[in-house]
Design an enzyme around this catalytic site. Structure first.
Site, PDB file in Angstrom:
ATOM      1  N   CYS A 100       0.835  -1.201   0.000  1.00 56.08           N
ATOM      2  CA  CYS A 100       0.000   0.000   0.000  1.00 56.08           C
ATOM      3  C   CYS A 100       0.871   1.253   0.000  1.00 56.08           C
ATOM      4  O   CYS A 100       1.750   1.416   0.861  1.00 56.08           O
ATOM      5  CB  CYS A 100      -0.920   0.011   1.213  1.00 56.08           C
ATOM      6  SG  CYS A 100      -1.993   1.464   1.266  1.00 56.08           S
ATOM      7  N   GLY A 227      -7.204  -5.520  -9.661  1.00 56.50           N
ATOM      8  CA  GLY A 227      -7.667  -4.575  -8.656  1.00 56.50           C
ATOM      9  C   GLY A 227      -8.676  -3.597  -9.211  1.00 56.50           C
ATOM     10  O   GLY A 227      -9.856  -3.895  -9.351  1.00 56.50           O
TER      11      GLY A 227
END
Length: 329
Positions: A100, A227
């Site tokens: 992330c 994603g």
């Protein structure tokens, strides 16, 4: 593909995305053919496990196996405790977040910020692997190609992870410095695949069946992770699976099909979150489902202010009623 003792029949995986891959969305993507759907990242800070956000992120009732839960933090022992806690709640795979790039994650030295400290990466991975029973529950790792463009240390991180017992590795084709800007690069992922024996999963900009085949050929990886391309388009998994198996593209879904799937998704969100929060969470999904429609902007502006679940659902249904026979773009 196998992750430890767990067989993944379809090598297409839904990427963990905070605020997106909740239980309703994971279940939907599994219905459309994703072989694995990874949860939103859950915090390793035990003081936050009692919150509604954490409770919902750890809720796997009714999900199809295997259940993969991503944990995020910076302290090896906290992450080990988080692994044990989530295993007790039903996790069958534990995934460690080192990918992330968000500022609020990296400023506490978690997520992709960890990639600059290879010794800490080793301690975290070893602690979580031990907490998960040294292979009894497989541990996977999500990383980027490096911390900066000048420090693309993905190969070194991959070797460290393999050495301490990580059983699969997902790699996003950007550095932490890149965030989501520019195009993903796959050369580093290919180098990582050549450097380790564990399964490697490619992630980043895989948004069409043709791109999926191209990335597989370029990298030689064992699976692909999807994603952002699945947002508002969860059927992308069946499109890619069909193309890889048969070499032909499926016809896009009709407006009628998209209407039905969207309404099913909204009903699942209202049931999971309750109507109040469900309406708020649903807004972004409605926008994503409608983004391919040329006249969606006025509809989106009007529905964004709706606070009643029944009104929101009826408006979404009405929007697609006139488009029921149109194919998606």
């Amino acid at each position: 593909m196998r992750i430890g003792s767990i067989q993944i029949d379809v090598p297409l995986i839904l990427a963990p995305m905070a605020g997106v891959t909740d239980r309703p969305f994971r279940q939907l993507c599994r219905r459309f053919g994703a072989g694995l759907a990874v949860s939103e990242m859950t915090t390793a800070d035990a003081s936050l496990w009692h919150t509604e956000k954490s409770r919902l992120r750890m809720d796997h009732e009714g999900e199809s196996a295997p259940i993969s839960v991503q944990i995020a933090g910076y302290d090896p022992q906290q992450l080990a405790a988080a692994a044990r806690h989530n295993i007790a709640l039903g996790a069958q795979i534990i995934d460690i977040n080192m990918g992330c790039p968000a500022k609020k994650v990296c400023r506490v030295d978690a997520g992709s910020a960890l990639l600059r400290d290879e010794a800490l990466v080793a301690r975290i991975c070893a602690a979580v692997v031990a907490a998960a029973g040294e292979g009894k529950v497989p541990v996977t790792l999500k990383i980027r190609t490096g911390f900066t463009r000048m420090q693309r240390n993905g190969v070194a991180i991959a070797r460290i992870a393999e050495d301490v017992g990580i059983q699969a590795l997902a790699v996003h084709g950007r550095t932490r410095e890149d965030h989501y800007a520019g195009a993903a690069e796959y050369d580093t992922i290919a180098a990582i695949k050549r450097a380790v024996r564990i399964p490697v999963i490619a992630n980043g900009d895989i948004d069409t069946p043709h791109k999926a085949r191209e990335v597989l050929r370029h990298t030689g990886v064992d699976a692909l992770m999807i994603g952002r391309a699945a947002q508002g388009r969860p059927w992308i998994f069946r499109e890619i699976a069909h193309y890889l198996a048969h070499g032909e593209t499926l016809a896009p879904p009709s407006g009628f099909e998209i209407r039905r799937w969207l309404l099913e998704h909204l009903d699942a969100l209202y049931a999971f979150y309750g109507e109040g929060r469900g309406v708020r969470v649903a807004r972004k999904h409605i926008q994503w489902y409608c983004q391919t429609q040329a006249d969606a902007a006025p509809f989106w502006r009007s529905i964004n202010a709706v606070t009643d679940a029944a009104v929101q659902r009826a408006a979404a249904a009405q929007f697609f009623d006139a488009r029921a026979m149109r194919p998606a773009a």
